[in-house]
Design an enzyme around this catalytic site. Structure first.
Site, PDB file in Angstrom:
ATOM      1  N   SER A 142       0.886  -1.222   0.001  1.00 59.21           N
ATOM      2  CA  SER A 142      -0.142   0.048   0.119  1.00 59.21           C
ATOM      3  C   SER A 142       1.030   1.318  -0.010  1.00 59.21           C
ATOM      4  CB  SER A 142      -0.848   0.066   1.213  1.00 59.21           C
ATOM      5  OG  SER A 142      -1.364   1.044   1.573  1.00 59.21           O
ATOM      6  N   TYR A 155      -1.814  -0.869  10.638  1.00 63.31           N
ATOM      7  CA  TYR A 155      -1.938  -1.131   8.960  1.00 63.31           C
ATOM      8  C   TYR A 155      -0.463  -0.727   8.428  1.00 63.31           C
ATOM      9  CZ  TYR A 155      -3.820  -1.118   4.207  1.00 63.31           C
ATOM     10  OH  TYR A 155      -4.049  -1.288   2.857  1.00 63.31           O
TER      11      TYR A 155
HETATM   12  P1  NAD Z   1     -11.485  -6.132   0.466  1.00 63.36           P
HETATM   13  O1  NAD Z   1     -12.031  -6.088   1.698  1.00 63.36           O
HETATM   14  O2  NAD Z   1     -12.380  -5.868  -0.753  1.00 63.36           O
HETATM   15  O3  NAD Z   1     -10.960  -7.482   0.189  1.00 63.36           O
HETATM   16  C1  NAD Z   1     -10.177  -8.343   1.230  1.00 63.36           C
HETATM   17  C2  NAD Z   1     -10.105  -9.909   0.696  1.00 63.36           C
HETATM   18  O4  NAD Z   1      -9.408 -10.274   1.977  1.00 63.36           O
HETATM   19  C3  NAD Z   1     -11.558 -10.431   0.836  1.00 63.36           C
HETATM   20  O5  NAD Z   1     -11.429 -11.398  -0.230  1.00 63.36           O
HETATM   21  C4  NAD Z   1     -11.642 -11.047   2.228  1.00 63.36           C
HETATM   22  O6  NAD Z   1     -12.716 -12.121   2.264  1.00 63.36           O
HETATM   23  C5  NAD Z   1     -10.153 -11.385   2.489  1.00 63.36           C
HETATM   24  N1  NAD Z   1      -9.868 -11.914   3.830  1.00 63.36           N
HETATM   25  C6  NAD Z   1     -10.253 -10.822   4.866  1.00 63.36           C
HETATM   26  N2  NAD Z   1      -9.982 -11.246   6.023  1.00 63.36           N
HETATM   27  C7  NAD Z   1      -9.194 -12.699   5.610  1.00 63.36           C
HETATM   28  C8  NAD Z   1      -8.605 -13.728   6.246  1.00 63.36           C
HETATM   29  N3  NAD Z   1      -8.574 -13.770   7.603  1.00 63.36           N
HETATM   30  N4  NAD Z   1      -8.246 -14.739   5.669  1.00 63.36           N
HETATM   31  C9  NAD Z   1      -8.380 -14.924   4.436  1.00 63.36           C
HETATM   32  N5  NAD Z   1      -9.105 -13.681   3.762  1.00 63.36           N
HETATM   33  C10 NAD Z   1      -9.515 -12.657   4.246  1.00 63.36           C
HETATM   34  O7  NAD Z   1     -10.054  -5.189   0.348  1.00 63.36           O
HETATM   35  P2  NAD Z   1      -9.224  -4.639  -0.918  1.00 63.36           P
HETATM   36  O8  NAD Z   1      -9.385  -3.359  -0.675  1.00 63.36           O
HETATM   37  O9  NAD Z   1      -9.457  -5.338  -1.960  1.00 63.36           O
HETATM   38  O10 NAD Z   1      -7.948  -4.922  -0.133  1.00 63.36           O
HETATM   39  C11 NAD Z   1      -7.188  -6.137  -0.621  1.00 63.36           C
HETATM   40  C12 NAD Z   1      -5.652  -5.574  -0.476  1.00 63.36           C
HETATM   41  O11 NAD Z   1      -5.076  -4.347  -0.964  1.00 63.36           O
HETATM   42  C13 NAD Z   1      -5.243  -5.429   1.153  1.00 63.36           C
HETATM   43  O12 NAD Z   1      -4.139  -6.133   1.673  1.00 63.36           O
HETATM   44  C14 NAD Z   1      -5.168  -4.159   1.313  1.00 63.36           C
HETATM   45  O13 NAD Z   1      -4.447  -3.663   2.399  1.00 63.36           O
HETATM   46  C15 NAD Z   1      -4.684  -3.653   0.087  1.00 63.36           C
HETATM   47  N6  NAD Z   1      -4.819  -2.257  -0.256  1.00 63.36           N
HETATM   48  C16 NAD Z   1      -6.131  -1.759  -0.563  1.00 63.36           C
HETATM   49  C17 NAD Z   1      -6.239  -0.493  -0.900  1.00 63.36           C
HETATM   50  C18 NAD Z   1      -7.651   0.322  -1.125  1.00 63.36           C
HETATM   51  O14 NAD Z   1      -7.834   1.672  -1.336  1.00 63.36           O
HETATM   52  N7  NAD Z   1      -8.568  -0.611  -1.228  1.00 63.36           N
HETATM   53  C19 NAD Z   1      -5.051   0.477  -1.036  1.00 63.36           C
HETATM   54  C20 NAD Z   1      -3.808  -0.090  -0.889  1.00 63.36           C
HETATM   55  C21 NAD Z   1      -3.747  -1.480  -0.548  1.00 63.36           C
END
Ligand code: NAD
Length: 260
Positions: A142, A155
């Site tokens: 991130s 985080y």
């Molecule tokens: P999201 O909430 O849409 O998806 C998260 C996924 O992780 C889902 O499939 C959920 O079921 C799964 N998950 C949650 N807890 C879990 C566990 N204990 N075991 C297995 N699976 C689990 O979130 P997202 O925004 O798509 O985030 C995905 C990644 O991208 C994360 O690592 C997040 O930190 C990173 N990220 C997101 C953003 C953003 O703006 N959305 C920005 C930077 C980084």
């Protein structure tokens, strides 16, 4: 070259993980998906993305905060496909609170999922990747792996840790056909971010549009969300032969956030 390879994307029932899983399926890879929520819908979406290639998609519901379940996930993937050629460590959660009020169990859960799970998946897939002298490990970090924001201590600590972990394993594999890199998205409109938009709406009485504009305006100079499709395309590049010598990088896709 991803055609016929096997990719495991953790946390791929939603958001960025689902977008990356669809991108690899569209490039002809077999896919292991994982995560909570509507697994069947995610499986169908990934299957559809790969329909032209006749790929196979399987699902495992491991809770990645539990090392024994991670082992089970990797063994399952190996049983289904022989080897995890491409590992995408994507599963992650967020919690927002000042450090002195940060719930201890939330801290532990974020470190376990956002950082420690990548250690476990990596240590478990690496021996087979090294034996094959080909592999890709792509960690979804991130902007918060590079810079901080208030109220996100767990985080930010986990994502900075993931960036450091990426560099270390890239060095350990530098003379092999295995590469290890990270992607650092800025704001992507997924359920994880929607929660933060909803919190702004509730706190300041904003409309959806105004809350989104305020969120982007604070950090992301492009004023546009990064999309899961864009991240999928970058992951495909990192998995390609052209990226053979890209090692240990963390590549921002953040609309200029970290350029400031
Ligand atoms: P999201 O909430 O849409 O998806 C998260 C996924 O992780 C889902 O499939 C959920 O079921 C799964 N998950 C949650 N807890 C879990 C566990 N204990 N075991 C297995 N699976 C689990 O979130 P997202 O925004 O798509 O985030 C995905 C990644 O991208 C994360 O690592 C997040 O930190 C990173 N990220 C997101 C953003 C953003 O703006 N959305 C920005 C930077 C980084």
């Amino acid at each position: 070259m991803t055609q016929g390879k096997t990719v495991l994307v953790t946390g791929s029932t939603s958001g960025i993980g689902l977008g990356i899983a669809e991108a690899f399926a569209g490039a002809g890879a077999n896919v292991v998906i994982n995560g909570f929520g509507d697994a069947e819908a995610a499986k169908q979406a990934v299957q559809k993305a790969g329909a032209a290639h006749g790929i196979r998609v399987v699902y495992h519901g491991a809770d990645l905060s539990k090392p024994a379940e991670i082992e089970d996930l990797i063994r399952f993937a190996e049983k289904e496909f022989g080897r995890v050629d491409i590992l995408v460590n994507n599963a992650g959660i967020q919690h927002v609170a000042p450090v002195e009020d940060f719930p201890v169990e939330k801290w532990d859960a974020i470190i376990a999922l956002n950082l420690t799970s990548a250690f476990h998946t990596t240590r478990l897939v690496l021996p087979a990747q090294k034996a094959a002298n080909w592999g890709r490990i792509i960690n979804i970090a991130s902007t918060h792996g590079l810079v901080a924001s208030a109220q996100k201590s767990a985080y930010v600590a986990a994502k900075h840790g993931l960036v450091g972990f990426t560099k270390t394993v890239a060095l350990e594999t530098a003379t092999t056909g295995v590469t290890v890199n990270a992607i650092a998205p800025g704001w992507v409109l997924t359920p994880l971010v929607q929660k933060q938009i909803d919190a702004r709406k509730a706190k300041d009485g904003l409309s959806e549009e105004d809350a989104e504009r305020e969120l982007l305006g604070e950090k992301q100079p492009s004023l546009q969300f990064t999309t899961p499709e864009q991240l999928g395309a970058l992951a495909l590049f990192l998995a390609s032969d052209a990226a053979d010598n890209v090692r240990g990088v963390t590549w921002q896709v953040d609309g200029g956030w970290t350029a400031q």
